[in-house]
Design an enzyme around this catalytic site. Structure first.
Site, PDB file in Angstrom:
ATOM      1  CG  ASP A  98     -46.464 -44.538  -3.280  1.00 10.25           C
ATOM      2  OD1 ASP A  98     -45.830 -44.566  -4.246  1.00 10.25           O
ATOM      3  OD2 ASP A  98     -47.792 -45.057  -3.049  1.00 10.25           O
ATOM      4  N   GLY A 103     -40.673 -49.221 -11.750  1.00 12.15           N
ATOM      5  CA  GLY A 103     -40.120 -47.834 -12.503  1.00 12.15           C
ATOM      6  C   GLY A 103     -41.014 -47.575 -13.385  1.00 12.15           C
ATOM      7  CB  THR A 105     -46.013 -46.122 -11.977  1.00  9.25           C
ATOM      8  OG1 THR A 105     -46.524 -47.275 -11.525  1.00  9.25           O
ATOM      9  CG2 THR A 105     -46.869 -45.242 -11.641  1.00  9.25           C
ATOM     10  CE  LYS A 129     -40.841 -52.275  -3.223  1.00  6.72           C
ATOM     11  NZ  LYS A 129     -41.783 -53.117  -2.664  1.00  6.72           N
ATOM     12  CG  PHE A 150     -45.840 -55.481  -0.336  1.00  7.54           C
ATOM     13  CD1 PHE A 150     -45.809 -55.078  -1.733  1.00  7.54           C
ATOM     14  CD2 PHE A 150     -46.948 -54.978   0.400  1.00  7.54           C
ATOM     15  CE1 PHE A 150     -46.978 -54.411  -2.129  1.00  7.54           C
ATOM     16  CE2 PHE A 150     -47.982 -54.569  -0.120  1.00  7.54           C
ATOM     17  CZ  PHE A 150     -47.880 -53.887  -1.384  1.00  7.54           C
ATOM     18  CG  ASP A 157     -52.638 -49.973  -1.006  1.00 12.81           C
ATOM     19  OD1 ASP A 157     -51.704 -49.639  -1.566  1.00 12.81           O
ATOM     20  OD2 ASP A 157     -53.358 -50.761  -1.412  1.00 12.81           O
ATOM     21  NE  ARG A 163     -54.792 -46.313   0.005  1.00 13.83           N
ATOM     22  CZ  ARG A 163     -54.034 -46.758  -1.004  1.00 13.83           C
ATOM     23  NH1 ARG A 163     -52.794 -46.265  -1.074  1.00 13.83           N
ATOM     24  NH2 ARG A 163     -54.449 -47.486  -2.105  1.00 13.83           N
TER      25      ARG A 163
END
Ligand code: IMP
Ligand code: MG
Length: 173
Positions: A98, A103, A105, A129, A150, A157, A163
């Site tokens: 998404d 970075g 994850t 971002k 954000f 979410d 979501r």
């Protein structure tokens, strides 16, 4: 109390961009089949929309990785909550995310998937971002770069809410 949300990327713009990405991906994988790895839960809307417009044969699997709590800050620790159901050896794997923030994850996920010897391994993200990057990741397809805000909606979410918004919005915190 209701949060105030302003529209950052309207639905029409978002979906037009996703169709462009699908066209590019279809071109790049011409003559091949593609295994989409949807990163739950945030990528479900993006994965569905993208998959609808990809013209090469597609299979889809799901994986869940924890990185954020119920707030807006990265914990720095990553855990595989749900692994893939099917093997990826010798498949053309496209990880569908998404948003890329720090970075962490994705870089963790990539090394995790690489050892399973896919035929190819590429990354696709709806949003990026770049200003927030802590760990370098090579992203093959980016929907749109956004500033350090954000965002919610289209799968993303804030404390599990929003979501289902059909656009990308900014929560006024
Ligand atoms: P990273 O490991 O810091 O790149 O974090 C990526 C993950 O954090 C994404 O897959 C999202 O689940 C979550 N995330 C990062 N930024 C946002 C945001 O602006 N809104 C909602 N979730 C976000
Ligand atoms: Mg995510």
């Amino acid at each position: 109390m209701e949060d105030k949300i302003s529209v950052l990327i309207p639905q029409e713009e978002l979906e037009a961009r996703i169709r462009e990405m699908a066209a590019q991906i279809s071109k790049d994988y011409e003559g091949e089949s593609l295994h989409l790895v949807c990163i739950l839960r945030g990528s479900i809307f993006f994965t569905c929309e993208l998959a609808k417009y990809i013209t090469v044969p597609v299979t889809i699997d799901f994986m869940s990785v924890s990185s954020y709590g119920d707030g807006t800050e990265s914990s720095g620790r990553i855990k595989i909550m749900k692994d893939l159901d099917d093997p990826i050896k010798d498949k053309n794997v496209l990880v569908v995310e998404d948003i890329i923030d720090s970075g962490r994850t994705l870089s963790h996920l990539l090394s995790f998937l690489k050892v399973r010897e896919p035929k190819s391994l590429k990354l696709c993200t709806l949003l990026d971002k770049p200003d927030r990057r802590v760990v370098d990741v090579d992203v093959d397809y980016v929907g749109k770069e956004i500033p350090d805000l954000f965002v919610v909606g289209y799968g993303l979410d804030y404390a599990q809410k929003y979501r289902n918004l059909p656009y990308i919005g900014v929560v006024e915190l």
